[in-house]
Design an enzyme around this catalytic site. Sequence first.
Site, short mmCIF file in Angstrom:
data_model
loop_
_atom_site.label_atom_id
_atom_site.label_comp_id
_atom_site.label_asym_id
_atom_site.label_seq_id
_atom_site.Cartn_x
_atom_site.Cartn_y
_atom_site.Cartn_z
N GLU A 1 0.83 -1.20 0.00
CA GLU A 1 0.00 0.00 0.00
C GLU A 1 0.86 1.25 0.00
OE1 GLU A 1 -2.87 -2.12 3.32
OE2 GLU A 1 -1.91 -0.21 3.76
N CYS B 1 3.04 8.37 1.71
CA CYS B 1 3.51 7.40 2.70
C CYS B 1 3.80 6.10 1.96
CB CYS B 1 2.43 7.22 3.75
SG CYS B 1 2.79 5.93 4.94
N CYS C 1 5.68 -7.52 7.56
CA CYS C 1 6.61 -6.97 8.54
C CYS C 1 6.90 -8.03 9.59
CB CYS C 1 6.00 -5.73 9.20
SG CYS C 1 7.14 -4.87 10.30
N CYS D 1 4.18 -5.76 15.94
CA CYS D 1 3.65 -4.83 16.95
C CYS D 1 2.17 -5.14 17.17
CB CYS D 1 3.84 -3.38 16.52
SG CYS D 1 5.60 -2.95 16.36
N CYS E 1 -0.80 -3.35 15.09
CA CYS E 1 -0.55 -2.98 13.69
C CYS E 1 -0.92 -4.13 12.75
CB CYS E 1 0.92 -2.60 13.53
SG CYS E 1 1.38 -2.19 11.84
N CYS F 1 -1.58 1.38 8.72
CA CYS F 1 -0.63 0.46 8.10
C CYS F 1 -1.17 -0.93 7.83
CB CYS F 1 0.52 0.24 9.07
SG CYS F 1 1.70 1.50 9.04
N1 SAH Z 1 8.02 0.04 11.04
C1 SAH Z 1 8.10 1.47 11.07
C2 SAH Z 1 7.24 2.17 10.03
C3 SAH Z 1 5.87 1.65 9.77
S1 SAH Z 1 4.63 1.95 11.01
C4 SAH Z 1 7.81 1.97 12.45
O1 SAH Z 1 7.55 1.17 13.34
O2 SAH Z 1 7.90 3.18 12.67
C5 SAH Z 1 4.32 3.67 10.94
C6 SAH Z 1 3.63 4.20 12.20
O3 SAH Z 1 2.23 3.83 12.22
C7 SAH Z 1 4.24 3.62 13.46
O4 SAH Z 1 4.42 4.63 14.41
C8 SAH Z 1 3.18 2.63 13.86
O5 SAH Z 1 3.28 2.30 15.19
C9 SAH Z 1 1.90 3.33 13.49
N2 SAH Z 1 0.73 2.45 13.44
C10 SAH Z 1 0.66 1.21 12.95
N3 SAH Z 1 -0.58 0.68 13.08
C11 SAH Z 1 -1.32 1.64 13.67
C12 SAH Z 1 -2.68 1.70 14.08
N4 SAH Z 1 -3.51 0.66 13.92
N5 SAH Z 1 -3.12 2.84 14.65
C13 SAH Z 1 -2.27 3.90 14.82
N6 SAH Z 1 -0.98 3.89 14.46
C14 SAH Z 1 -0.49 2.77 13.90
#
Ligand code: SAH
Length: 347
Positions: free
Chosen positions: A95, A108, A115, A119, A122, A338
């Site tokens: 995406e 973005c 990944c 986390c 995510c 994401c």
């Molecule tokens: N792996 C990298 C970049 C991708 S995530 C990183 O961890 O920074 C980009 C941002 O979006 C990160 O801060 C991540 O924690 C956040 N993010 C991912 N899923 C999310 C969600 N469901 N709600 C809010 N923020 C989210």
Amino acid sequence: MDKLQCISITEMHLSEAMELCTSSGEHSYRGKQMLSWIYDKGATQFSQMSDIPTSFRERLAATYQVFQSKIFTINTSHDGTEKFLIQLPDNNFIECVLLRDGKRKTVCVSTQVGCAMDCKFCASGILGLKRNLNTGEIIEQVLHIKNHLPSSEHITNIVFMGIGEPLANYENVIKAVRIINADWGLGIGARNITISTVGIIPGIRRLSKEGLKVNLAISLHAPNDTVRDKIVPSNKKTGLKNIIDAAQEYFNATHRDISFEYTIINGINDSIQDAHSLAQMLKGVQCNVNILPLNPIKEYSLAPPSQKKAEMFCTILNNHGIVATVRQKKGSKVNAACGQLRLQTQR
Ligand code: SAH
């Protein structure tokens, strides 16, 4: 030639495009012309490059391709956010998102298919990591959006905040950054490029020595290791102290303020005490904090706190002298968190 094995021109630095031309018996300036067709004039096929001799264009097309990916779908949100689902040559999906904020048009981009970080809030990590994106697959995300925009709109900013962990695909990401930044490429200044990381320490250290001066964003999400270990599994190896030290090193090398991202989650990391502890931890670090209310995904039973609570958290940080902002959710209607859209499609 099998398109899967075919090298695309979006993979190439100017020096490589020039080398390609000279090794084919053509003048090196043809390389510059070719890239100008792609980056300035929106060409996606060799046949469009009308000032390059037809015979050379035909020879190029036999061995190379301009693009390797294509737009699969575009979802548009009422706030102007557009989410692009991109199909890769091996039928994986990624995406990229266009975010509009007045004159600022931010793209973005994703850096990996899936990944490995897993986390706990995510969508990108749910199916694990499939593979890294090559440089061309990263660049093409920006080009697809650039070519889709009306001539009145220009991309001003790039954030590496899509699917994947940029610093786990270091070389391909850095090469993409150089192409995005180059005059002959997308011409976007380093100040308008942000790499976001979960906190890969060797990657942050290496980045501080690249001489690139891009913005570094670190996804913190917690005021202490106990909370971070639960929601960011990679923290168990890294630990917050090492991340803050690496951030400080990055600042010392580049003099660019560090951005800390804090996805705020109801009952997990949103208490008044959490805000005070976070402020304590960031004391003396030249930084700003972006508080991102969780965009809930159905696989995880987590919710964002109320807007009021997120604002209170922000005010506490501000009262400690930390620049912090609660970011508005953009594009949640188009599953812009994401990896959500890819997850639905890939399944
Ligand atoms: N792996 C990298 C970049 C991708 S995530 C990183 O961890 O920074 C980009 C941002 O979006 C990160 O801060 C991540 O924690 C956040 N993010 C991912 N899923 C999310 C969600 N469901 N709600 C809010 N923020 C989210």
